[in-house]
Design a protein around this motif. Structure first.
Motif, PDB file in Angstrom:
ATOM      1  N   LEU A  18       0.731  -1.226   0.177  1.00 66.22           N
ATOM      2  CA  LEU A  18       0.047   0.263   0.047  1.00 66.22           C
ATOM      3  C   LEU A  18       0.749   0.993   0.053  1.00 66.22           C
ATOM      4  O   LEU A  18       0.418   2.200  -0.808  1.00 66.22           O
ATOM      5  CB  LEU A  18      -1.262  -0.138   1.310  1.00 66.22           C
ATOM      6  CG  LEU A  18      -1.709   0.608   1.423  1.00 66.22           C
ATOM      7  CD1 LEU A  18      -2.723   1.084   0.773  1.00 66.22           C
ATOM      8  CD2 LEU A  18      -1.789   1.024   2.755  1.00 66.22           C
ATOM      9  N   LEU A  23       0.782   7.392  -5.890  1.00 62.26           N
ATOM     10  CA  LEU A  23      -1.012   8.269  -5.989  1.00 62.26           C
ATOM     11  C   LEU A  23      -0.901   9.319  -6.696  1.00 62.26           C
ATOM     12  O   LEU A  23      -2.483   9.654  -6.839  1.00 62.26           O
ATOM     13  CB  LEU A  23      -0.467   8.556  -4.371  1.00 62.26           C
ATOM     14  CG  LEU A  23      -0.991   7.540  -3.624  1.00 62.26           C
ATOM     15  CD1 LEU A  23      -0.001   8.708  -1.635  1.00 62.26           C
ATOM     16  CD2 LEU A  23      -1.351   6.701  -3.216  1.00 62.26           C
ATOM     17  N   GLU A  30     -10.473  10.346  -5.979  1.00 63.28           N
ATOM     18  CA  GLU A  30     -10.525   8.770  -5.208  1.00 63.28           C
ATOM     19  C   GLU A  30      -9.511   9.106  -4.478  1.00 63.28           C
ATOM     20  O   GLU A  30      -9.443   8.456  -2.924  1.00 63.28           O
ATOM     21  CB  GLU A  30      -9.700   8.723  -6.031  1.00 63.28           C
ATOM     22  CG  GLU A  30     -10.159   7.643  -7.679  1.00 63.28           C
ATOM     23  CD  GLU A  30      -9.401   7.670  -8.931  1.00 63.28           C
ATOM     24  OE1 GLU A  30     -10.116   6.848  -9.663  1.00 63.28           O
ATOM     25  OE2 GLU A  30      -8.423   7.965  -9.270  1.00 63.28           O
ATOM     26  N   ARG A  34      -9.846   6.804  -0.384  1.00 63.41           N
ATOM     27  CA  ARG A  34      -8.654   6.163  -0.353  1.00 63.41           C
ATOM     28  C   ARG A  34      -8.741   7.183   1.537  1.00 63.41           C
ATOM     29  O   ARG A  34      -8.356   6.607   2.214  1.00 63.41           O
ATOM     30  CB  ARG A  34      -8.155   6.736  -0.923  1.00 63.41           C
ATOM     31  CG  ARG A  34      -6.463   5.844  -0.310  1.00 63.41           C
ATOM     32  CD  ARG A  34      -5.550   6.286  -1.551  1.00 63.41           C
ATOM     33  NE  ARG A  34      -3.804   5.325  -0.745  1.00 63.41           N
ATOM     34  CZ  ARG A  34      -3.996   4.097  -1.525  1.00 63.41           C
ATOM     35  NH1 ARG A  34      -3.760   3.438  -2.869  1.00 63.41           N
ATOM     36  NH2 ARG A  34      -2.311   3.534  -0.823  1.00 63.41           N
TER      37      ARG A  34
END
Length: 66
Positions: A18, A23, A30, A34
């Motif tokens: 992750l 990004l 989005e 997140r």
């Protein structure tokens, strides 16, 4: 045939994967989604940690010497 094909290694740690995600391609919506999902996961982990701490404290109190 290679032994690694028969016995694959340990799966990757999800948090490490992750943290490495790019990004840049994400839109603001989005990114907001997140952040909300991560905040919900933090709350879930904190609640579980508090439950575990209470369980541990109760066990320690039950089995402690008086």
């Amino acid at each position: 045939m290679d032994l690694d094909d028969l016995f694959p290694g340990k799966p990757e740690e999800p948090l490490a994967a992750l943290a490495r995600q790019d990004l840049d391609p994400l839109s603001l919506d989005e990114l907001d989604a997140r952040v909300a999902a991560l905040q919900a996961e933090i709350a879930r982990v904190e609640a579980h940690r508090n439950k575990a701490a209470t369980y541990r404290a109760n066990a320690d109190a039950l089995f402690s010497k008086r």
